[in-house]
Design a protein around this motif. Sequence first.
Motif, mmCIF file in Angstrom:
data_model
loop_
_atom_site.group_PDB
_atom_site.id
_atom_site.type_symbol
_atom_site.label_atom_id
_atom_site.label_comp_id
_atom_site.label_asym_id
_atom_site.label_seq_id
_atom_site.Cartn_x
_atom_site.Cartn_y
_atom_site.Cartn_z
ATOM 1 N N LEU A 80 -16.903 7.991 -8.426
ATOM 2 C CA LEU A 80 -15.756 7.085 -8.323
ATOM 3 C C LEU A 80 -14.679 7.623 -9.318
ATOM 4 N N THR A 81 -13.773 6.461 -8.538
ATOM 5 C CA THR A 81 -11.978 7.332 -10.021
ATOM 6 C C THR A 81 -11.392 6.624 -9.550
ATOM 7 N N ARG A 82 -10.920 6.377 -10.477
ATOM 8 C CA ARG A 82 -9.237 5.062 -10.894
ATOM 9 C C ARG A 82 -8.038 6.028 -10.761
ATOM 10 N N ALA A 83 -8.289 7.320 -11.155
ATOM 11 C CA ALA A 83 -6.367 8.240 -10.749
ATOM 12 C C ALA A 83 -5.985 8.189 -9.549
ATOM 13 N N LEU A 84 -4.963 7.428 -9.491
ATOM 14 C CA LEU A 84 -4.279 7.826 -8.380
ATOM 15 C C LEU A 84 -3.964 9.468 -7.587
ATOM 16 N N GLU A 85 -3.399 10.427 -8.677
ATOM 17 C CA GLU A 85 -3.326 11.722 -8.397
ATOM 18 C C GLU A 85 -4.674 11.594 -7.344
ATOM 19 N N THR A 86 -5.738 11.220 -6.942
ATOM 20 C CA THR A 86 -6.947 12.329 -6.954
ATOM 21 C C THR A 86 -7.393 11.468 -5.428
ATOM 22 N N TYR A 87 -6.620 10.382 -5.535
ATOM 23 C CA TYR A 87 -6.180 9.961 -3.865
ATOM 24 C C TYR A 87 -5.714 10.986 -3.022
ATOM 25 N N ASN A 88 -6.029 11.303 -1.609
ATOM 26 C CA ASN A 88 -5.100 12.072 -0.590
ATOM 27 C C ASN A 88 -4.020 11.466 0.602
ATOM 28 N N TYR A 89 -5.423 10.154 1.081
ATOM 29 C CA TYR A 89 -4.914 9.659 1.592
ATOM 30 C C TYR A 89 -4.805 7.987 1.892
ATOM 31 N N TRP A 90 -3.334 7.504 1.974
ATOM 32 C CA TRP A 90 -3.294 6.254 1.685
ATOM 33 C C TRP A 90 -2.835 4.861 3.165
ATOM 34 N N GLY A 91 -3.167 4.057 2.808
ATOM 35 C CA GLY A 91 -2.794 3.300 3.815
ATOM 36 C C GLY A 91 -1.081 2.460 3.897
ATOM 37 N N GLN A 92 -1.218 1.734 5.031
ATOM 38 C CA GLN A 92 0.259 1.479 4.703
ATOM 39 C C GLN A 92 0.505 -0.073 3.613
ATOM 40 N N GLY A 93 -0.126 -0.630 3.199
ATOM 41 C CA GLY A 93 0.287 -1.782 2.241
ATOM 42 C C GLY A 93 -0.203 -2.577 2.896
ATOM 43 N N THR A 94 -0.755 -3.913 2.088
ATOM 44 C CA THR A 94 -0.436 -5.333 3.097
ATOM 45 C C THR A 94 -0.128 -6.676 2.056
ATOM 46 N N ARG A 95 0.509 -6.942 2.248
ATOM 47 C CA ARG A 95 1.603 -8.171 0.988
ATOM 48 C C ARG A 95 0.549 -9.427 0.694
ATOM 49 N N VAL A 96 0.238 -9.141 -0.745
ATOM 50 C CA VAL A 96 -0.082 -10.804 -1.137
ATOM 51 C C VAL A 96 0.510 -11.696 -1.478
ATOM 52 N N THR A 97 1.249 -12.636 -1.162
ATOM 53 C CA THR A 97 1.829 -13.728 -2.080
ATOM 54 C C THR A 97 0.825 -14.768 -2.496
ATOM 55 N N VAL A 98 1.050 -15.254 -3.881
ATOM 56 C CA VAL A 98 -0.229 -16.446 -3.311
ATOM 57 C C VAL A 98 0.369 -17.339 -5.134
ATOM 58 N N SER A 99 1.379 -18.332 -4.630
ATOM 59 C CA SER A 99 1.992 -19.209 -5.118
ATOM 60 C C SER A 99 0.927 -20.505 -5.834
ATOM 61 N N SER A 100 1.240 -21.048 -6.832
ATOM 62 C CA SER A 100 0.803 -22.311 -7.962
ATOM 63 C C SER A 100 1.031 -23.527 -7.539
ATOM 64 N N THR A 141 -0.264 -11.697 -7.088
ATOM 65 C CA THR A 141 0.897 -11.254 -6.115
ATOM 66 C C THR A 141 1.149 -9.656 -5.978
ATOM 67 N N ALA A 142 0.814 -8.881 -5.553
ATOM 68 C CA ALA A 142 1.115 -7.659 -5.062
ATOM 69 C C ALA A 142 1.451 -7.032 -3.626
ATOM 70 N N VAL A 143 1.432 -5.789 -3.393
ATOM 71 C CA VAL A 143 1.367 -5.368 -2.013
ATOM 72 C C VAL A 143 -0.285 -4.541 -2.491
ATOM 73 N N TYR A 144 -1.059 -4.633 -1.399
ATOM 74 C CA TYR A 144 -2.212 -3.503 -2.120
ATOM 75 C C TYR A 144 -2.425 -2.695 -1.083
ATOM 76 N N TYR A 145 -2.819 -1.453 -1.069
ATOM 77 C CA TYR A 145 -3.412 -0.205 -0.887
ATOM 78 C C TYR A 145 -5.219 0.320 -0.684
ATOM 79 N N CYS A 146 -5.212 0.924 -0.247
ATOM 80 C CA CYS A 146 -6.314 1.265 0.417
ATOM 81 C C CYS A 146 -5.900 2.630 0.271
ATOM 82 N N ALA A 147 -6.766 3.530 -0.259
ATOM 83 C CA ALA A 147 -7.062 4.743 -0.262
ATOM 84 C C ALA A 147 -7.919 5.340 -0.024
ATOM 85 N N ALA A 148 -8.135 6.806 0.261
ATOM 86 C CA ALA A 148 -9.043 7.857 0.189
ATOM 87 C C ALA A 148 -9.359 9.134 -0.351
ATOM 88 N N ALA A 149 -10.210 9.134 -1.357
ATOM 89 C CA ALA A 149 -10.596 10.487 -2.108
ATOM 90 C C ALA A 149 -11.500 11.135 -1.574
#
Length: 124
Positions: free
Chosen positions: A104-124, A91-99
């Motif tokens: 390949l890079t895992r570091a947030l600071e290397t990404y210049n452009y971001w999507g608005q986010g989309t929420r995923v909620t998982v219930s048990s 469960t989280a807000v998921y973001y895509c980003a472009a670098a």
Amino acid sequence: QVYLVESGGGEVQAGDSLRLSCENPRRTLGRFVMGWFRQAPGKEKEFVAVISWSGTSTDMDDSVRGRFIVSRDNTKNTGYLQLNNLVPEDTAVYYCAAATYNSLTRALETYNYWGQGTRVTVSS
């Protein structure tokens, strides 16, 4: 200017699947690595997955490896994150980003452009 547009989030049950999409609608970013991140309530944004421009190289966080699949279709200017066998901890807000990186890079600071986010909620 909006560079990345996300869709596909929702509310699901544990064990269900979702597919997130991330489109660069005006094809304005050239060649870029696409990363996926998520931010759970009260937590920092964290790396989930990344895919190269060609789509031939990927990297996944251990927490999602074997459950999530990252892909892209450059003919549609769109990347995808397939979320399978979801658990409440996803469960989280998921973001895509472009670098504009050649590798390949895992570091947030290397990404210049971001999507608005989309929420995923998982219930048990």
